[in-house]
Scaffold this motif. Structure first.
Motif, PDB file in Angstrom:
ATOM      1  N   ILE A  23       0.804  -1.266  -0.087  1.00 20.82           N
ATOM      2  CA  ILE A  23      -0.065  -0.194  -0.363  1.00 20.82           C
ATOM      3  C   ILE A  23       0.863   1.027   0.176  1.00 20.82           C
ATOM      4  N   ARG A  24       1.446   1.450   0.835  1.00 21.42           N
ATOM      5  CA  ARG A  24       3.298   2.953   0.741  1.00 21.42           C
ATOM      6  C   ARG A  24       3.095   2.528  -0.589  1.00 21.42           C
ATOM      7  N   GLN A  25       4.311   1.875  -1.238  1.00 21.55           N
ATOM      8  CA  GLN A  25       4.078   1.574  -2.894  1.00 21.55           C
ATOM      9  C   GLN A  25       3.026   1.896  -3.825  1.00 21.55           C
ATOM     10  N   ILE A  26       2.080   2.280  -3.626  1.00 28.73           N
ATOM     11  CA  ILE A  26       1.169   2.231  -4.111  1.00 28.73           C
ATOM     12  C   ILE A  26       0.440   3.762  -4.389  1.00 28.73           C
ATOM     13  N   ARG A  27       0.693   4.266  -2.657  1.00 24.36           N
ATOM     14  CA  ARG A  27       0.674   5.716  -2.079  1.00 24.36           C
ATOM     15  C   ARG A  27       1.240   6.459  -2.350  1.00 24.36           C
ATOM     16  N   HIS A  28       3.026   6.074  -2.644  1.00 24.68           N
ATOM     17  CA  HIS A  28       4.076   6.856  -2.267  1.00 24.68           C
ATOM     18  C   HIS A  28       4.713   6.920  -3.596  1.00 24.68           C
ATOM     19  N   LYS A  29       4.880   7.868  -4.022  1.00 24.26           N
ATOM     20  CA  LYS A  29       5.969   7.204  -5.611  1.00 24.26           C
ATOM     21  C   LYS A  29       7.275   7.067  -5.000  1.00 24.26           C
ATOM     22  N   GLY A  30       8.097   6.359  -5.860  1.00 20.73           N
ATOM     23  CA  GLY A  30       9.396   6.422  -5.603  1.00 20.73           C
ATOM     24  C   GLY A  30       9.618   5.844  -4.761  1.00 20.73           C
ATOM     25  N   TYR A  31       8.817   5.361  -3.793  1.00 22.47           N
ATOM     26  CA  TYR A  31       9.091   4.381  -2.712  1.00 22.47           C
ATOM     27  C   TYR A  31       9.438   3.279  -2.911  1.00 22.47           C
ATOM     28  N   THR A  32      11.271   2.717  -2.223  1.00 23.61           N
ATOM     29  CA  THR A  32      11.125   1.536  -2.611  1.00 23.61           C
ATOM     30  C   THR A  32      11.462   0.529  -1.343  1.00 23.61           C
ATOM     31  N   ARG A  33      10.433  -0.601  -2.240  1.00 30.05           N
ATOM     32  CA  ARG A  33      10.041  -1.880  -0.702  1.00 30.05           C
ATOM     33  C   ARG A  33      11.084  -1.967   0.070  1.00 30.05           C
ATOM     34  N   GLU A  34      10.334  -2.985   1.774  1.00 31.65           N
ATOM     35  CA  GLU A  34      10.994  -2.856   2.394  1.00 31.65           C
ATOM     36  C   GLU A  34      11.426  -4.900   1.710  1.00 31.65           C
ATOM     37  N   SER A  35      12.532  -4.922   2.649  1.00 26.77           N
ATOM     38  CA  SER A  35      13.414  -6.406   1.965  1.00 26.77           C
ATOM     39  C   SER A  35      12.135  -7.303   2.738  1.00 26.77           C
ATOM     40  N   TRP A  36      12.135  -8.488   2.408  1.00 25.29           N
ATOM     41  CA  TRP A  36      11.434  -9.369   3.131  1.00 25.29           C
ATOM     42  C   TRP A  36      12.053 -10.954   3.203  1.00 25.29           C
ATOM     43  N   ARG A  37      13.546 -10.528   3.239  1.00 23.73           N
ATOM     44  CA  ARG A  37      14.224 -11.583   3.074  1.00 23.73           C
ATOM     45  C   ARG A  37      15.590 -11.283   3.826  1.00 23.73           C
ATOM     46  N   ARG A  38      15.006 -11.145   5.122  1.00 25.79           N
ATOM     47  CA  ARG A  38      16.708 -10.224   6.007  1.00 25.79           C
ATOM     48  C   ARG A  38      17.450 -11.227   6.838  1.00 25.79           C
ATOM     49  N   LYS A  39      16.787 -12.384   6.943  1.00 26.44           N
ATOM     50  CA  LYS A  39      17.599 -13.167   7.773  1.00 26.44           C
ATOM     51  C   LYS A  39      19.261 -13.072   7.652  1.00 26.44           C
ATOM     52  N   LYS A  40      20.170 -13.328   8.605  1.00 27.46           N
ATOM     53  CA  LYS A  40      21.528 -12.792   8.152  1.00 27.46           C
ATOM     54  C   LYS A  40      22.255 -14.178   8.284  1.00 27.46           C
ATOM     55  N   ILE A  41      23.685 -13.995   6.861  1.00 27.39           N
ATOM     56  CA  ILE A  41      23.785 -15.745   6.668  1.00 27.39           C
ATOM     57  C   ILE A  41      25.690 -15.396   6.885  1.00 27.39           C
ATOM     58  N   LEU A  42      26.271 -16.101   6.350  1.00 27.06           N
ATOM     59  CA  LEU A  42      27.923 -16.938   6.703  1.00 27.06           C
ATOM     60  C   LEU A  42      28.165 -17.071   5.351  1.00 27.06           C
ATOM     61  N   VAL A  43      28.026 -16.701   4.443  1.00 25.70           N
ATOM     62  CA  VAL A  43      29.315 -17.797   3.462  1.00 25.70           C
ATOM     63  C   VAL A  43      30.612 -17.984   3.229  1.00 25.70           C
ATOM     64  N   GLN A  44      30.861 -19.212   3.299  1.00 29.32           N
ATOM     65  CA  GLN A  44      32.436 -19.301   3.857  1.00 29.32           C
ATOM     66  C   GLN A  44      33.127 -20.103   2.017  1.00 29.32           C
ATOM     67  N   GLU A  45      34.535 -19.681   1.808  1.00 28.86           N
ATOM     68  CA  GLU A  45      34.832 -21.265   1.095  1.00 28.86           C
ATOM     69  C   GLU A  45      34.145 -22.487   1.357  1.00 28.86           C
ATOM     70  N   TYR A  46      34.316 -23.055  -0.135  1.00 30.90           N
ATOM     71  CA  TYR A  46      34.709 -24.561   0.742  1.00 30.90           C
ATOM     72  C   TYR A  46      35.721 -25.265  -0.088  1.00 30.90           C
ATOM     73  N   VAL A  47      36.154 -25.883   1.468  1.00 27.70           N
ATOM     74  CA  VAL A  47      37.130 -27.328   1.493  1.00 27.70           C
ATOM     75  C   VAL A  47      37.154 -28.469   0.795  1.00 27.70           C
ATOM     76  N   PRO A  48      37.884 -28.209  -0.509  1.00 25.76           N
ATOM     77  CA  PRO A  48      37.306 -29.542  -1.239  1.00 25.76           C
ATOM     78  C   PRO A  48      38.501 -30.528  -0.389  1.00 25.76           C
ATOM     79  N   GLY A  49      37.523 -32.072  -1.031  1.00 31.06           N
ATOM     80  CA  GLY A  49      39.127 -33.295  -0.308  1.00 31.06           C
ATOM     81  C   GLY A  49      39.175 -34.002   1.251  1.00 31.06           C
ATOM     82  N   LEU A  50      38.297 -32.865   1.634  1.00 30.38           N
ATOM     83  CA  LEU A  50      38.994 -33.855   3.893  1.00 30.38           C
ATOM     84  C   LEU A  50      37.472 -34.683   3.406  1.00 30.38           C
ATOM     85  N   LYS A  51      37.792 -35.824   3.742  1.00 33.16           N
ATOM     86  CA  LYS A  51      36.903 -37.089   4.291  1.00 33.16           C
ATOM     87  C   LYS A  51      36.459 -37.010   5.935  1.00 33.16           C
ATOM     88  N   ASN A  52      37.270 -35.573   6.582  1.00 36.12           N
ATOM     89  CA  ASN A  52      36.768 -35.784   8.371  1.00 36.12           C
ATOM     90  C   ASN A  52      36.766 -34.680   8.622  1.00 36.12           C
TER      91      ASN A  52
END
Length: 338
Positions: free
Chosen positions: A189-218
């Motif tokens: 509704i905000r987007q409809i009422r207010h020109k130029g409004y940027t909508r909120e994100s609905w995906r805001r759970k923080k995450i960590l991204v790590q490089e993959y270490v190949p070849g590990l067996k344990n």
């Protein structure tokens, strides 16, 4: 006699213990108090209530936290608020409140590891994101494959391998969801009422991204209680990349000294009485996957038939079972008195 104030949860339980009785009741309070008493410390168990705390002279002792692992982490966050407040006011908090904050918060630990600039903490390249829009903007520049982790979770829950940009965007899209139907309608509704409004994100759970270490067996789970190191070997299934939660566990005396050296180095960085470390080793280099300083799993120490200790410049394997409450008390006292 010196005093220790041990902060319990709302049930009156303290800490975590794999073989606790009754189930999910934490460490044995009587046993814990007796071990502390034998070392010259009187223990007072306190619920984190203002009405209980204000009846004590907390400045005359050390306030010990064990955190909490509840669904949604609501109570854990409450305990964290208390720890930060006490430490900010000049009370002695054990461990430091920022390590309590790092419990069930892989993103925060990734941040402090990066900005401290210590090589052992940054043995794996990591990045973090607080909104899916930010991740998608950067996804093309990542070196794949990567490991994607939610900030909270254990036993490899909410941990995924992404082999390319498209897969990474899809998996993070689901992992970072923060749905709220009524707020979403209101935002439309905000987007409809207010020109130029940027909508909120609905995906805001923080995450960590790590490089993959190949070849590990344990990998190796290393629990450190002061000067004692408990290590369990964790195998990785053929069609998986995770060691945690697989159940392929074994205790081995022929642990490469590099693992223990690396664990010792990581443990020395932060002032803490105990730590749980997840370490990978490819025969040449060690990699720190995760670290927890409070409320971590205790299976490794409770079932271990031996432990490792450094003496005269080398590691020695010492036979014998350990009592969790005894080692916890010993490591706390060593930490306070060092």
């Amino acid at each position: 006699m010196k005093k220790l104030y041990l902060i319990t949860d709302y049930k009156g339980f303290f800490g975590s213990k794999y073989f606790d009785v009754p189930y999910r009741s934490g460490m044995d309070r009587e046993l814990l108090a007796s071990f502390f008493k034998s070392k010259g410390y009187e223990v007072v168990f306190l619920k984190p209530l203002m009405e209980e705390l204000e009846r004590q002279n907390l400045r005359e002792g050390v306030i010990v936290f064990a955190s909490h692992q509840d669904p949604g982490l609501f109570y854990k966050n409450y305990l964290e608020d208390l720890a930060v407040s006490l430490e900010l006011a000049g009370y002695r908090v054990c461990p430091s409140s920022y390590l309590i904050r790092a419990h069930e918060n892989k993103v925060f630990f990734g941040m402090i590891s990066y900005f401290m600039g210590v090589p052992s903490l940054n043995s794996i390249k990591s990045s973090w994101y607080g909104a899916h829009e930010d991740f998608t903007a950067m996804a093309e520049g990542l070196k794949y494959p990567v490991i994607i982790k939610s900030a909270e979770g254990s036993m490899s829950r909410k941990v995924f391998l992404a082999t390319g940009t498209k897969e990474a965007k899809l998996k993070t899209r689901n992992l970072m969801r923060t749905p709220d139907f009524f707020l979403k309608v209101r935002d439309m509704i905000r987007q409809i009422r207010h020109k130029g409004y940027t909508r909120e994100s609905w995906r805001r759970k923080k995450i960590l991204v790590q490089e993959y270490v190949p070849g590990l067996k344990n990998d190796y789970k290393v629990l450190v209680y002061g000067k004692k190191y408990y290590v369990i070997h964790r195998g990785i299934n053929k069609d998986d990349f995770r060691a945690s939660g697989q159940g392929l566990l074994s205790y081995r005396k022929d642990i490469p000294p590099a693992i223990l050296d690396f664990a010792e180095e990581c443990f020395a960085i932060f002032k803490a009485p105990q730590v749980s470390l997840d370490i990978g080793y490819d025969g040449e280099s060690c990699f720190l996957f995760e670290a927890q300083y409070v409320c971590f799993g205790t299976y490794t120490i409770e079932k271990s038939p031996f432990y490792f200790i450094r003496g005269n410049g080398h590691w020695t394997c010492v036979e014998g079972n350990s009592c969790l409450e005894e080692e916890y008390a010993r490591s706390i006292v060593e930490y306070i008195e060092q």
